[in-house]
Scaffold this active site. Structure first.
Site, short mmCIF file in Angstrom:
data_model
loop_
_atom_site.label_atom_id
_atom_site.label_comp_id
_atom_site.label_asym_id
_atom_site.label_seq_id
_atom_site.Cartn_x
_atom_site.Cartn_y
_atom_site.Cartn_z
N LYS A 137 51.37 48.56 38.01
CA LYS A 137 52.26 47.46 37.81
C LYS A 137 52.41 46.76 36.59
CE LYS A 137 48.90 45.39 40.34
NZ LYS A 137 48.22 46.45 40.59
N ARG B 281 48.27 37.56 45.66
CA ARG B 281 47.42 38.52 46.13
C ARG B 281 46.97 38.34 47.50
NH1 ARG B 281 45.97 41.24 41.07
NH2 ARG B 281 44.40 42.86 41.25
N ARG C 48 41.96 55.12 32.87
CA ARG C 48 42.46 54.06 32.04
C ARG C 48 41.94 53.74 30.85
NH1 ARG C 48 45.09 49.21 35.21
NH2 ARG C 48 42.96 48.84 35.78
N ARG D 123 38.21 48.66 30.86
CA ARG D 123 37.91 47.63 31.37
C ARG D 123 36.56 47.65 32.19
NH1 ARG D 123 43.06 46.17 34.65
NH2 ARG D 123 41.60 45.43 36.44
N ARG E 174 38.08 47.27 45.06
CA ARG E 174 39.11 46.65 44.79
C ARG E 174 40.36 47.10 45.79
NH1 ARG E 174 39.36 48.27 38.64
NH2 ARG E 174 41.64 47.61 38.72
#
Ligand code: ADP
Ligand code: ADP
Ligand code: ZN
Length: 214
Positions: A13, A88, A127, A161, A172
């Site tokens: 996203k 969400r 990431r 993160r 998640r």
């Protein structure tokens, strides 16, 4: 143009929203980025959400709706935006509908990026981003051109993160399936949902998005 981009954590996203932002002169409104800024600043909201985010759970709807409604009103969002990571939950989607209706705006498209859970663990744990400019990378799928140097700004400090661990990704993904996936039929009924294969390579996903938006 007013867009919603949604999909599981790691679907791409943020990566795609940044590309669409540049191509269509839109602003990316990422509730995840906004919340991380609140946490970093130590604000009252940041203190409230820090542990929830670290556990991979969803922040209460009321806090999110408050935060985003102010942001949508800002001058830079008037010409069009891409919502990244919001709504969400069904209550958030209803709140968004009411918000837009009150402003006389209508969503042009809601785009789902479809992706497999197993692949998302690898995407999330690989990431990282540049501390100076926020550019996003992946160890394997989107590395910097020169090791240790940001392509965009030349910076040499990178960050991960706090919630990008294998364990938190599981939570998640669970939150996504339980609370966010029901939005697929919600938007299907409204008739503006498009579904795109998020498992394709980054450039191919961008191409598919541009085809449906052009
Ligand atoms: P999201 O915002 O949906 O959580 P990101 O855009 O941050 O996802 O992407 C997660 C990670 O996967 C990033 O490191 C990014 O570089 C990488 N990535 C994004 N899209 C793809 C893709 N289509 N194929 C492979 N890796 C991708
Ligand atoms: P992802 O890479 O999982 O798409 P985001 O950056 O969008 O991550 O969100 C990170 C975290 O911020 C979520 O796990 C959740 O705790 C919180 N968050 C972001 N957006 C929302 C939202 N719309 N509703 C509830 N919680 C949110
Ligand atoms: Zn940089």
């Amino acid at each position: 143009m007013y867009l919603v981009l949604f999909g599981p954590p790691g679907a791409g996203k943020g990566t795609q929203a940044k590309r669409l932002e540049a191509a269509y002169h839109l602003v990316q409104l990422s509730t995840g980025d906004m919340l991380r800024a609140e946490v970093a600043s130590g604000s009252t909201l940041g203190i409230k959400v820090k542990d929830i985010m670290k556990a991979g759970e969803l922040v209460p709807d009321a806090l999110i709706v408050d935060m985003i409604s102010g942001r949508i009103d800002a001058a830079d969002a008037k010409a069009g935006f891409i919502l990244d990571g919001f709504p969400r939950t069904i209550p958030q989607a209803r709140a968004l509908d009411a918000m837009l209706e009150g402003k006389g705006l209508k969503l042009n498209r809601v785009i789902e990026l479809r992706a497999d859970d197993e692949a998302m663990v690898e995407r999330i744990t690989g990431r990282f981003s540049c501390v100076s400019c926020g550019a996003n990378y992946h160890e394997k799928f989107n590395p910097t051109k020169v090791a240790g140097v940001c392509d965009a700004c030349g910076g040499a400090r990178f960050d991960r993160r706090a919630d990008d661990t294998a364990e938190t990704v599981r939570a998640r993904l669970q939150a996504y399936h339980d609370q966010t996936a029901p939005l697929i039929s919600y938007f299907e009924k409204k008739g503006n949902l498009l579904s795109i294969d998020g498992m394709a390579a980054i450039d191919d996903v961008t191409r598919q998005l541009r085809e449906v938006l052009d």
